[in-house]
Design a protein around this motif. Structure first.
Motif, PDB file in Angstrom:
ATOM      1  N   PRO A 121       0.833  -1.208   0.000  1.00 30.83           N
ATOM      2  CA  PRO A 121       0.000   0.000   0.000  1.00 30.83           C
ATOM      3  C   PRO A 121       0.868   1.259   0.000  1.00 30.83           C
ATOM      4  CG  PRO A 121      -0.783  -1.565   1.630  1.00 30.83           C
ATOM      5  CD  PRO A 121       0.529  -2.091   1.110  1.00 30.83           C
ATOM      6  N   VAL A 122       0.448   2.216  -0.802  1.00 25.69           N
ATOM      7  CA  VAL A 122       1.186   3.461  -0.926  1.00 25.69           C
ATOM      8  C   VAL A 122       0.183   4.569  -1.245  1.00 25.69           C
ATOM      9  CG1 VAL A 122       1.685   3.081  -3.370  1.00 25.69           C
ATOM     10  CG2 VAL A 122       3.151   4.586  -2.053  1.00 25.69           C
ATOM     11  N   ASP A 123       0.451   5.743  -0.729  1.00 28.15           N
ATOM     12  CA  ASP A 123      -0.399   6.896  -1.001  1.00 28.15           C
ATOM     13  C   ASP A 123       0.176   7.616  -2.215  1.00 28.15           C
ATOM     14  OD1 ASP A 123      -2.334   8.846  -0.784  1.00 28.15           O
ATOM     15  OD2 ASP A 123      -1.219  10.013   0.701  1.00 28.15           O
ATOM     16  N   ALA A 124      -0.165   7.109  -3.390  1.00 25.96           N
ATOM     17  CA  ALA A 124       0.389   7.663  -4.620  1.00 25.96           C
ATOM     18  C   ALA A 124      -0.560   7.396  -5.770  1.00 25.96           C
ATOM     19  CB  ALA A 124       1.751   7.043  -4.917  1.00 25.96           C
ATOM     20  N   VAL A 125      -0.352   8.126  -6.823  1.00 31.02           N
ATOM     21  CA  VAL A 125      -1.108   7.943  -8.053  1.00 31.02           C
ATOM     22  C   VAL A 125      -0.095   7.713  -9.164  1.00 31.02           C
ATOM     23  CG1 VAL A 125      -2.619   9.066  -9.736  1.00 31.02           C
ATOM     24  CG2 VAL A 125      -2.984   9.439  -7.288  1.00 31.02           C
ATOM     25  N   ILE A 126      -0.330   6.708  -9.971  1.00 29.50           N
ATOM     26  CA  ILE A 126       0.525   6.477 -11.128  1.00 29.50           C
ATOM     27  C   ILE A 126      -0.111   7.208 -12.306  1.00 29.50           C
ATOM     28  CG2 ILE A 126       1.385   4.741 -12.736  1.00 29.50           C
ATOM     29  CD1 ILE A 126       1.501   2.801 -10.389  1.00 29.50           C
ATOM     30  N   HIS A 127       0.700   8.020 -12.967  1.00 20.29           N
ATOM     31  CA  HIS A 127       0.209   8.835 -14.074  1.00 20.29           C
ATOM     32  C   HIS A 127       0.926   8.435 -15.359  1.00 20.29           C
ATOM     33  CE1 HIS A 127      -0.968  12.349 -16.389  1.00 20.29           C
ATOM     34  NE2 HIS A 127       0.296  12.505 -16.708  1.00 20.29           N
ATOM     35  N   PHE A 128       0.176   8.315 -16.426  1.00 18.45           N
ATOM     36  CA  PHE A 128       0.740   8.023 -17.728  1.00 18.45           C
ATOM     37  C   PHE A 128       0.589   9.265 -18.596  1.00 18.45           C
ATOM     38  CE2 PHE A 128      -0.683   4.043 -15.907  1.00 18.45           C
ATOM     39  CZ  PHE A 128       0.482   3.301 -15.963  1.00 18.45           C
ATOM     40  N   ALA A 129       1.699   9.772 -19.112  1.00 18.03           N
ATOM     41  CA  ALA A 129       1.694  11.023 -19.865  1.00 18.03           C
ATOM     42  C   ALA A 129       0.880  10.925 -21.150  1.00 18.03           C
ATOM     43  CB  ALA A 129       3.119  11.463 -20.177  1.00 18.03           C
ATOM     44  N   ILE A 130       0.864   9.749 -21.756  1.00 19.06           N
ATOM     45  CA  ILE A 130       0.064   9.553 -22.962  1.00 19.06           C
ATOM     46  C   ILE A 130      -0.767   8.284 -22.788  1.00 19.06           C
ATOM     47  CG2 ILE A 130       1.632  10.780 -24.520  1.00 19.06           C
ATOM     48  CD1 ILE A 130       2.754   8.116 -25.394  1.00 19.06           C
ATOM     49  N   PRO A 131      -1.925   8.215 -23.426  1.00 18.07           N
ATOM     50  CA  PRO A 131      -2.767   7.019 -23.298  1.00 18.07           C
ATOM     51  C   PRO A 131      -2.060   5.775 -23.834  1.00 18.07           C
ATOM     52  CG  PRO A 131      -3.981   8.821 -24.356  1.00 18.07           C
ATOM     53  CD  PRO A 131      -2.544   9.250 -24.260  1.00 18.07           C
ATOM     54  N   ALA A 132      -2.323   4.640 -23.204  1.00 14.47           N
ATOM     55  CA  ALA A 132      -1.694   3.375 -23.613  1.00 14.47           C
ATOM     56  C   ALA A 132      -1.947   3.066 -25.085  1.00 14.47           C
ATOM     57  CB  ALA A 132      -2.199   2.240 -22.735  1.00 14.47           C
ATOM     58  N   SER A 133      -3.074   3.458 -25.602  1.00 18.81           N
ATOM     59  CA  SER A 133      -3.389   3.176 -27.009  1.00 18.81           C
ATOM     60  C   SER A 133      -2.440   3.899 -27.971  1.00 18.81           C
ATOM     61  CB  SER A 133      -4.830   3.576 -27.327  1.00 18.81           C
ATOM     62  OG  SER A 133      -5.007   4.974 -27.161  1.00 18.81           O
ATOM     63  N   ARG A 134      -1.685   4.887 -27.476  1.00 20.50           N
ATOM     64  CA  ARG A 134      -0.761   5.639 -28.337  1.00 20.50           C
ATOM     65  C   ARG A 134       0.705   5.359 -28.006  1.00 20.50           C
ATOM     66  NH1 ARG A 134      -3.103  11.323 -27.419  1.00 20.50           N
ATOM     67  NH2 ARG A 134      -0.889  11.797 -27.508  1.00 20.50           N
ATOM     68  N   TRP A 135       1.003   4.458 -27.083  1.00 25.54           N
ATOM     69  CA  TRP A 135       2.387   4.204 -26.678  1.00 25.54           C
ATOM     70  C   TRP A 135       3.275   3.847 -27.867  1.00 25.54           C
ATOM     71  CZ3 TRP A 135       1.573   0.858 -21.668  1.00 25.54           C
ATOM     72  CH2 TRP A 135       1.125   1.689 -20.637  1.00 25.54           C
ATOM     73  N   TRP A 136       2.787   3.017 -28.758  1.00 21.24           N
ATOM     74  CA  TRP A 136       3.629   2.546 -29.862  1.00 21.24           C
ATOM     75  C   TRP A 136       3.718   3.543 -31.003  1.00 21.24           C
ATOM     76  CZ3 TRP A 136       7.242  -1.059 -29.938  1.00 21.24           C
ATOM     77  CH2 TRP A 136       7.240  -1.991 -28.913  1.00 21.24           C
ATOM     78  N   ASN A 137       3.022   4.672 -30.920  1.00 20.36           N
ATOM     79  CA  ASN A 137       3.195   5.711 -31.943  1.00 20.36           C
ATOM     80  C   ASN A 137       4.626   6.204 -31.964  1.00 20.36           C
ATOM     81  OD1 ASN A 137       0.485   5.405 -32.413  1.00 20.36           O
ATOM     82  ND2 ASN A 137      -0.103   7.411 -31.645  1.00 20.36           N
ATOM     83  N   ASP A 138       5.222   6.302 -30.800  1.00 24.02           N
ATOM     84  CA  ASP A 138       6.646   6.658 -30.642  1.00 24.02           C
ATOM     85  C   ASP A 138       7.081   6.101 -29.290  1.00 24.02           C
ATOM     86  OD1 ASP A 138       9.205   7.610 -30.627  1.00 24.02           O
ATOM     87  OD2 ASP A 138       8.661   9.725 -30.676  1.00 24.02           O
ATOM     88  N   ILE A 139       7.341   4.817 -29.249  1.00 22.88           N
ATOM     89  CA  ILE A 139       7.603   4.121 -27.986  1.00 22.88           C
ATOM     90  C   ILE A 139       8.804   4.689 -27.239  1.00 22.88           C
ATOM     91  CG2 ILE A 139       9.017   2.261 -28.961  1.00 22.88           C
ATOM     92  CD1 ILE A 139       6.346   1.866 -26.220  1.00 22.88           C
ATOM     93  N   VAL A 140       9.748   5.262 -27.938  1.00 22.23           N
ATOM     94  CA  VAL A 140      10.912   5.845 -27.278  1.00 22.23           C
ATOM     95  C   VAL A 140      10.597   7.241 -26.760  1.00 22.23           C
ATOM     96  CG1 VAL A 140      13.352   6.469 -27.552  1.00 22.23           C
ATOM     97  CG2 VAL A 140      12.439   4.459 -28.718  1.00 22.23           C
ATOM     98  N   TYR A 141       9.564   7.853 -27.278  1.00 16.70           N
ATOM     99  CA  TYR A 141       9.065   9.156 -26.829  1.00 16.70           C
ATOM    100  C   TYR A 141      10.111  10.222 -26.977  1.00 16.70           C
ATOM    101  CZ  TYR A 141       5.856  12.173 -24.258  1.00 16.70           C
ATOM    102  OH  TYR A 141       4.988  13.178 -23.900  1.00 16.70           O
ATOM    103  N   ASN A 142      10.598  10.384 -28.183  1.00 11.91           N
ATOM    104  CA  ASN A 142      11.573  11.425 -28.509  1.00 11.91           C
ATOM    105  C   ASN A 142      10.865  12.690 -28.902  1.00 11.91           C
ATOM    106  OD1 ASN A 142      13.674   9.727 -28.048  1.00 11.91           O
ATOM    107  ND2 ASN A 142      13.933   9.172 -30.182  1.00 11.91           N
TER     108      ASN A 142
END
Length: 151
Positions: A130-151
């Motif tokens: 248990p941890v008091d935290a929120v995991i945030h994803f900068a871009i939606p998972a459906s778009r991760w492979w658009n630029d997986i390295v995120y340059n």
């Protein structure tokens, strides 16, 4: 007689993951060539096919493995300590995937995405403590492979 391409690709992929899980770092093309007794060109072609299939991510210039998800070949802000080794995740999602893949307890050291405050997470027995935290994803998972390295 050469191995079937599909079989060869499976051998290369398995070797990448075997070495990465054992050492924390993906093997080089030369390491794979020696380990699998394949020609360098055959290994490179397998890696390229695996990258096209989104099974691996290669470094653009060298063709070496950059990501064998969830593992990163280079240090990232998502350090995972497990099995007395240091691994790196490509993102927090991958960092959480490393202990799952290793079937191991782990300590993940990262920082908060919004305030940069140091953050540690623990995984024990397959569960996130248990941890008091929120995991945030900068871009939606459906778009991760658009630029997986995120340059």
């Amino acid at each position: 007689m050469t191995a079937n391409v599909d079989d060869q690709d499976l051998q290369v992929r398995a070797a990448v993951y075997d070495v990465t899980m054992a050492t924390g770092t993906p093997p080089s093309v030369d390491d794979l060539t020696h380990r699998l007794t394949l020609a360098r060109g055959d290994v490179q072609e397998s890696l390229e096919r695996l990258a096209t299939a989104k099974a691996l991510v290669l470094q653009r210039e060298s063709g070496e493995v950059l990501m064998a998800n969830p593992f990163s070949a280079v240090p990232t802000p998502f350090a995972v300590h497990a099995n007395d080794r240091l691994y790196y995740g490509n993102c927090i999602w991958d960092a959480l995937g490393i202990p799952a893949m290793l079937h191991a307890d782990a300590r993940i050291v990262s920082s908060c995405g919004c305030c940069s405050e140091s953050m540690q997470l623990s995984v024990r027995g397959g569960n996130l403590d248990p941890v008091d935290a929120v995991i945030h994803f900068a871009i939606p998972a459906s778009r991760w492979w658009n630029d997986i390295v995120y340059n």
